[in-house]
Structure formats: C-alpha cells, structure tokens
Write a protein that holds these residues in place. Structure first.
Motif, PDB file in Angstrom:
ATOM      1  N   ALA A  16      51.099  41.397 196.631  1.00 28.85           N
ATOM      2  CA  ALA A  16      50.040  42.341 196.245  1.00 28.85           C
ATOM      3  C   ALA A  16      50.218  43.694 196.936  1.00 28.85           C
ATOM      4  CB  ALA A  16      48.666  41.751 196.575  1.00 28.85           C
ATOM      5  N   GLY A  17      50.482  43.673 198.232  1.00 27.43           N
ATOM      6  CA  GLY A  17      50.607  44.921 198.984  1.00 27.43           C
ATOM      7  C   GLY A  17      51.805  45.736 198.536  1.00 27.43           C
ATOM      8  N   ARG A  36      51.267  42.437 209.127  1.00 27.64           N
ATOM      9  CA  ARG A  36      51.068  41.723 210.397  1.00 27.64           C
ATOM     10  C   ARG A  36      52.363  41.087 210.932  1.00 27.64           C
ATOM     11  NH1 ARG A  36      47.185  36.676 209.807  1.00 27.64           N
ATOM     12  NH2 ARG A  36      48.894  36.076 208.454  1.00 27.64           N
ATOM     13  N   GLY A  46      59.280  29.019 194.597  1.00 30.63           N
ATOM     14  CA  GLY A  46      59.471  29.754 193.355  1.00 30.63           C
ATOM     15  C   GLY A  46      58.158  30.270 192.794  1.00 30.63           C
ATOM     16  N   VAL A  47      58.263  31.230 191.879  1.00 28.46           N
ATOM     17  CA  VAL A  47      57.101  31.641 191.079  1.00 28.46           C
ATOM     18  C   VAL A  47      57.532  31.830 189.633  1.00 28.46           C
ATOM     19  CG1 VAL A  47      55.500  32.728 192.716  1.00 28.46           C
ATOM     20  CG2 VAL A  47      57.405  34.047 191.848  1.00 28.46           C
ATOM     21  N   GLN A  48      56.602  31.524 188.741  1.00 31.80           N
ATOM     22  CA  GLN A  48      56.803  31.819 187.325  1.00 31.80           C
ATOM     23  C   GLN A  48      56.081  33.126 187.032  1.00 31.80           C
ATOM     24  OE1 GLN A  48      56.018  28.333 184.692  1.00 31.80           O
ATOM     25  NE2 GLN A  48      55.191  27.373 186.514  1.00 31.80           N
ATOM     26  N   LEU A  49      56.681  33.960 186.211  1.00 33.14           N
ATOM     27  CA  LEU A  49      56.039  35.228 185.851  1.00 33.14           C
ATOM     28  C   LEU A  49      56.053  35.367 184.332  1.00 33.14           C
ATOM     29  CD1 LEU A  49      57.701  37.547 188.548  1.00 33.14           C
ATOM     30  CD2 LEU A  49      55.442  36.492 188.680  1.00 33.14           C
ATOM     31  N   ARG A 108      60.649  33.322 195.304  1.00 28.87           N
ATOM     32  CA  ARG A 108      59.715  34.322 195.835  1.00 28.87           C
ATOM     33  C   ARG A 108      60.429  35.342 196.724  1.00 28.87           C
ATOM     34  NH1 ARG A 108      54.039  33.568 196.707  1.00 28.87           N
ATOM     35  NH2 ARG A 108      54.362  31.553 195.776  1.00 28.87           N
ATOM     36  N   PRO A 131      49.277  44.344 212.513  1.00 30.63           N
ATOM     37  CA  PRO A 131      48.087  43.710 211.924  1.00 30.63           C
ATOM     38  C   PRO A 131      46.915  44.682 211.877  1.00 30.63           C
ATOM     39  CG  PRO A 131      48.450  42.938 214.173  1.00 30.63           C
ATOM     40  CD  PRO A 131      49.642  43.778 213.817  1.00 30.63           C
ATOM     41  N   GLY A 151      45.860  38.671 201.734  1.00 27.79           N
ATOM     42  CA  GLY A 151      46.000  37.276 201.324  1.00 27.79           C
ATOM     43  C   GLY A 151      44.729  36.451 201.366  1.00 27.79           C
ATOM     44  N   VAL A 216      57.441  21.241 192.449  1.00 26.60           N
ATOM     45  CA  VAL A 216      56.131  21.226 193.101  1.00 26.60           C
ATOM     46  C   VAL A 216      55.348  20.023 192.591  1.00 26.60           C
ATOM     47  CG1 VAL A 216      54.073  22.583 193.684  1.00 26.60           C
ATOM     48  CG2 VAL A 216      56.124  23.752 192.872  1.00 26.60           C
ATOM     49  N   ASP A 295      45.388  37.841 196.418  1.00 22.30           N
ATOM     50  CA  ASP A 295      44.660  36.666 196.908  1.00 22.30           C
ATOM     51  C   ASP A 295      43.480  37.033 197.802  1.00 22.30           C
ATOM     52  OD1 ASP A 295      46.357  35.029 195.528  1.00 22.30           O
ATOM     53  OD2 ASP A 295      47.159  33.975 197.286  1.00 22.30           O
ATOM     54  N   PRO A 302      47.066  27.227 191.624  1.00 24.51           N
ATOM     55  CA  PRO A 302      48.299  27.693 190.973  1.00 24.51           C
ATOM     56  C   PRO A 302      48.547  27.079 189.596  1.00 24.51           C
ATOM     57  CG  PRO A 302      48.812  26.124 192.713  1.00 24.51           C
ATOM     58  CD  PRO A 302      47.331  26.307 192.738  1.00 24.51           C
TER      59      PRO A 302
END
Ligand code: FAD
Length: 388
Positions: A16-17, A36, A46-49, A108, A131, A151, A216, A295, A302
């Motif tokens: 996100a940042g 931080r 992993g991530v699905q996009l 990721r 931080p 997060g 997963v 988040d 997820p």
C-alpha cells in the motif's frame, strides 16, 4: 493544480505504501515513505492480481517490469478437497480480451521489488528504520498530508479512529512454496486451483515465472497461547515439520493428490488470520489531511485474493483525486477520495467473508455449492463488478 511543493508523508512501505508513493509522485506530490523495518523484506509468499489491479500496474509502468517474473495462469479451477473432482473451470487466459488486462500470479517479493524500484526512480525517499509511533500533532509543519499504510496492526489507525484492534477470524493460513521441478509430474501445474472441503480450502498457483508453486491451506480453528507479537509476525514460531503434521491432521480425508502435495512441501509456515468488519463509512478512510489505505484501512480475509489489489486501487484513486481536485485543499481531496472509495472496499471485504463461507460449506449448502459450480461455474466464478 497540485504542485511539487506539496509534501506527503507515507507511514509504511508495504504494498500500500509503495503503491501510494508511485501514484502520488506521478501526480507531482513530493513524497517520503517512512518504514519501520530495517530493510524492505518479503513477507508472505504469492499473490494473485486480477485485471482490475494489473490495469493500474500497467498505467504506472510496473507491469512491463514484472512480466518476466509473473505467471499467467490459463485457468482457475474449482475442485473438491475430498474427491479431487474438477467442479468448474474459469478461463483466465482471455481476461485481457474480456477486461483489457491480464490475471497474474506473482511472488510478493517480486512485486514489492518492482514497486520499490519504481518509487525510487520517481525520486521518492524511502527511509527504513523509521517507525512512525505517533500521529504528528503538528503535521502542517513537516508535510501537507499523511497517508497511513502501516498494515493490519496499524498503530496510527488506533490513534486516528480509536476503534480497537483487528479481530481474530478463527481461520488459520498454512503457506508453502515448492519448486515445481521437485514435484512429481502430476503435481505440477500452471493453473490456479481452489480446492473446497468442509471447513477448509486449499489454493495453489504458480509464481516466479511458473518455476515455483505457491500453496495455501486455510482451515478453521484457534491457536492458544499465541502472543500478540507472534500474531503480527506472519509466521508463528513452530517448526515447519510440526506445522506440516498439524496440517496433515486437518486434511484427513482429503484426496490423494492433496495429501501428496502437502507431503511434498517442506517449508510450511502458519499464521492466524485477522480482519475487520467491512468498512461502514467514508470517515474510516480519511480525516482532514490524513488518509488510511490498504490493510490499515480495510484488512480482509484473503478469500477473494484482493487485499493487495484494493491497496493498489486505493493508491490510484487517491492520486486521481489529488490531481483532479488539485485546486482544492488536501482535506477536500482526501474527503472526496474516501467518499468515492469506501463502498467498494466494503463490498470486497464482505464478498471475501462470504466466499470463505461458501468454500468451507458443509451439508446441504455444500451440496448446493457443488451443483451450482457444475452447472454454472464459469458464470459464478467470473466477477465483472470487480474486474471490470
Ligand atoms: C494468506 C494470505 C494470502 C493473500 N493473498 C492475496 C492475494 O492473492 N491477492 C491480494 O491482492 N492480496 C492477498 N493478500 C492480502 C495482502 O497480502 C495484503 O492485503 C497486503 O499485503 C496489504 O498491504 P499493506 O501495505 O496494506 O500492509 P503490509 O503489507 O502489512 O505493510 C505494512 C508496512 O508498514 C510497516 N509498518 C508497520 N508499522 C509501522 C510504523 N509504525 N511506522 C512505519 N512503518 C510501519 C510494516 O513494516 C510494513 O512494511 C493475502 C493475505 C494473506 C494473509
């Protein structure tokens, strides 16, 4: 119009940042990211996009960079945990034709690396070991705006909204990565599969250009004696062997294919999933010159594979309002962003909860789910309001 002199501080250098850093820098803000951790490290696997997300990455010039390390699965298959039956198949290869952008799966770390390179190329200062403990009382002295992107366990959200910590979902995620070359031929795949069983499901898909398989397993249950710090660490201090033994017990009665897959992965890691109820108002997305994204704003289960996706959409939407309302003050831009955005995030959060109930269904609901998938699976698994 907004000018270079407007400074935005971003707390948190996760997806996100970094995404906000790219989008706001491209909208001509002067951005600094405070992270931080001592270094930006890969967390998770992993991530699905979906096409709603890759479309944005393409506009930022990031999709071309991740092309080599991403995987382009040809289909999404819904399968039964118990029998292994393929209940339904949604083609993914034609997502570009249908939605103008591809459906990809990616490690990721590869995504984070590409976002970091891009944000730095845009001149954004990313400061690790920094931080942000307190909401600055005198923000206007150091910056024009603050974006909270720290997060799910966001400390800054607590100070801004004072709405308590995230909740335990009662669901556990076991994750592993395995080199496809180390798997027997029949376990290798370039598809996304979601295996559904009573009170659990398993998701698998290729990453790292298809060379690795991300697996997963999501089960229901609570962990006793877990400290708050362990909850925040994305990895409980159990050995991979103990974790695999727990998982094997949870998968008693699963088909031979899944049992073999779990056995073949040696590096199982576990963490309990936390979320928040779906967003209820725009005020949860922005207050004055402070915006919440990713988040920190809308942690979700997820089960729609859209947490990082919504963080990236947040960034694109924030920058759009930053530019188009550039003649208004920052709080007006952020209010407009929040009003335009919160309902979509709430809808995705709600749909993720609902998916979990469907994936884990038992009894008559399970029977109806399987029948529905067999007869109309392609239509049920496609989500035009999300991808379009
Ligand atoms: C099992 C699982 C599978 C998932 N699969 C998918 C998927 O397929 N597709 C998808 O889109 N999403 C998926 N997600 C969701 C996705 O991982 C998250 O939504 C996403 O990582 C959120 O990014 P973020 O930047 O908001 O938060 P984070 O990734 O948590 O980043 C927050 C950052 O802020 C930093 N930070 C924390 N506190 C401070 C502070 N006080 N000051 C400064 N910095 C701070 C942290 O060190 C961290 O770098 C999945 C999640 C899980 C658990």
């Amino acid at each position: 119009m907004s000018s270079m002199s407007e400074k935005v501080l971003i707390a948190g250098g996760g997806i996100a940042g970094l995404a906000c850093g790219i989008a706001l820098a491209q909208a001509h803000a002067s951005v600094q990211i405070l992270e931080r951790a001592p270094a930006l490290m890969e967390v998770g696997a992993g991530v699905q996009l979906g096409p709603n997300v890759t479309r944005i990455l393409n506009a930022w010039g990031v999709l071309a960079v991740i092309e080599k390390v991403a995987s382009y699965p040809s289909s999404l298959r819904a399968r039964s945990v118990k029998s292994g039956e393929v209940l339904a198949t949604l083609p993914l290869a034609d997502m570009t034709m249908r939605y103008g952008s591809p459906y990809i799966t990616i490690h990721r770390a590869d995504l984070q690396h590409a976002l970091l390179e891009k944000v730095q190329a845009l001149g954004v200062n990313v400061q690790c070991n920094s931080p942000v403990h307190q909401l600055p009382m005198d923000l206007h002295k150091t910056a024009d705006a603050l974006v909270i992107a720290d997060g799910v366990w966001s400390n800054l959200r607590q100070q801004l909204l004072n709405d308590g910590p995230p909740r335990m979902t009662g669901h556990l995620a076991y994750r592993a990565l395995v080199r496809q070359a180390d798997l027997p031929e029949y376990l290798r795949t370039q598809d996304v599969s979601v295996w559904m069983g009573p009170k659990l499901h398993v998701v698998q898909y290729p990453v790292r250009g298809g060379d690795w398989l991300n697996v997963v397993c999501l089960t229901e249950g609570q962990l006793r004696g877990v400290t708050l710090q362990e909850l925040q660490d994305w990895n409980l201090s159990k050995t991979p062997q103990d974790t695999r033994t727990d998982l094997q017990a949870a998968l008693t009665g699963a088909c031979a294919h899944l049992q073999a897959l779990v056995e073949a992965c040696s590096n199982w890691r576990l963490w309990p999933l936390c979320d928040r109820p779906p967003m209820q108002s725009a005020a949860q997305h922005a207050r004055g010159c402070v915006a919440l994204v990713g988040d920190a704003a809308h942690p979700m289960r997820p089960y729609l594979a859209q947490g990082a996706g919504m963080a990236i959409e947040d960034a694109a939407d924030l920058a759009r309002h930053w530019t188009t309302l550039g003649n208004q003050d920052v709080s007006q831009r952020f209010t407009a962003f929040a009003q335009a955005r919160w309902q979509r995030n709430a809808r995705v959060q709600a749909r993720a909860i609902c998916n979990g109930e469907i994936f884990h269904a038992t009894g008559a609901m399970r029977w109806a789910r399987d029948m529905g998938l067999r007869t109309a699976g392609k239509r049920l698994m496609d989500i035009p309001w999300l991808y379009g």
